[in-house]
Design a protein around this motif. Structure first.
Motif, mmCIF file in Angstrom:
data_model
loop_
_atom_site.group_PDB
_atom_site.id
_atom_site.type_symbol
_atom_site.label_atom_id
_atom_site.label_comp_id
_atom_site.label_asym_id
_atom_site.label_seq_id
_atom_site.Cartn_x
_atom_site.Cartn_y
_atom_site.Cartn_z
ATOM 1 N N ALA A 50 0.829 -1.215 0.000
ATOM 2 C CA ALA A 50 0.000 0.000 0.000
ATOM 3 C C ALA A 50 0.859 1.259 0.000
ATOM 4 C CB ALA A 50 -0.944 -0.002 1.195
ATOM 5 N N PHE A 51 1.913 1.253 0.804
ATOM 6 C CA PHE A 51 2.798 2.418 0.864
ATOM 7 C C PHE A 51 3.443 2.688 -0.486
ATOM 8 C CE2 PHE A 51 7.160 3.993 1.265
ATOM 9 C CZ PHE A 51 6.905 5.264 1.740
ATOM 10 N N TYR A 52 4.015 1.642 -1.101
ATOM 11 C CA TYR A 52 4.721 1.830 -2.365
ATOM 12 C C TYR A 52 3.772 2.176 -3.506
ATOM 13 C CZ TYR A 52 9.166 0.689 -0.353
ATOM 14 O OH TYR A 52 10.296 0.729 0.412
ATOM 15 N N GLU A 53 2.595 1.569 -3.526
ATOM 16 C CA GLU A 53 1.628 1.945 -4.561
ATOM 17 C C GLU A 53 1.218 3.399 -4.402
ATOM 18 O OE1 GLU A 53 -0.702 -1.987 -6.080
ATOM 19 O OE2 GLU A 53 -1.404 -1.124 -4.204
ATOM 20 N N GLN A 54 0.962 3.819 -3.173
ATOM 21 C CA GLN A 54 0.570 5.208 -2.935
ATOM 22 C C GLN A 54 1.691 6.161 -3.351
ATOM 23 O OE1 GLN A 54 -0.494 6.065 1.097
ATOM 24 N NE2 GLN A 54 -0.851 8.230 0.703
ATOM 25 N N LEU A 55 2.920 5.825 -2.997
ATOM 26 C CA LEU A 55 4.053 6.689 -3.316
ATOM 27 C C LEU A 55 4.340 6.713 -4.821
ATOM 28 C CD1 LEU A 55 6.518 8.407 -2.421
ATOM 29 C CD2 LEU A 55 7.779 6.253 -2.229
ATOM 30 N N ASP A 58 1.394 8.201 -6.950
ATOM 31 C CA ASP A 58 0.967 9.532 -6.543
ATOM 32 C C ASP A 58 1.183 10.502 -7.712
ATOM 33 O OD1 ASP A 58 2.009 12.315 -5.101
ATOM 34 O OD2 ASP A 58 0.356 11.326 -4.046
ATOM 35 N N HIS A 109 3.864 11.337 3.178
ATOM 36 C CA HIS A 109 2.793 10.890 4.053
ATOM 37 C C HIS A 109 3.403 10.154 5.245
ATOM 38 C CE1 HIS A 109 -0.036 12.018 0.968
ATOM 39 N NE2 HIS A 109 0.721 11.378 0.096
ATOM 40 N N GLN A 112 2.334 6.872 6.758
ATOM 41 C CA GLN A 112 2.607 5.655 6.015
ATOM 42 C C GLN A 112 4.030 5.146 6.247
ATOM 43 O OE1 GLN A 112 0.562 3.829 4.093
ATOM 44 N NE2 GLN A 112 -1.138 5.152 4.623
#
Length: 113
Positions: A50-55, A58, A109, A112
């Motif tokens: 989730a962290f890497y997808e969000q980053l 983005d 973020h 995260q």
């Protein structure tokens, strides 16, 4: 017993010793969570996903000018689906994205991290 150059080896004794050593080494294996540090491919696909997808997906990362947005999206999707192992490049891109946010006033973020 077989001799090689003056040394003798007892194959059964060696196999027993190897079996004991193997069990001892398995007991020292890190937990699943710690293994992901040694295997970033798996870590990116599991608990850090989730962290890497969000980053990586983005808008600030996609529109920073360093990458073609569609190419980066395809790279992330290929890795997360298991079709390709591109953990190394994704980690490098993530490092660059975090560095850019830190040095150019962008948002990280922190909840995260």
């Amino acid at each position: 017993r077989t001799g090689t150059g003056g040394a003798s080896i007892d194959a059964n004794r060696f196999q027993r010793a190897w079996g004991v050593a193997k069990k001892e080494l398995q007991a020292l294996r890190p937990s699943k969570r710690m293994q992901s540090f040694a295997d970033p491919q798996e870590g990116l696909r599991t608990h850090s996903r989730a962290f890497y997808e969000q980053l990586l997906l983005d808008p600030a990362t996609l529109q920073c000018g360093y990458f073609r947005p569609e190419g980066l999206k395809k790279l992330v999707e290929a890795h997360m689906s298991g079709r390709a192992n591109v953990a190394g490049p994704l980690l490098a891109i993530a490092t660059l994205a975090l560095w850019q946010r830190k040095t150019q006033g962008g948002r990280i973020h922190s909840e995260q991290l």
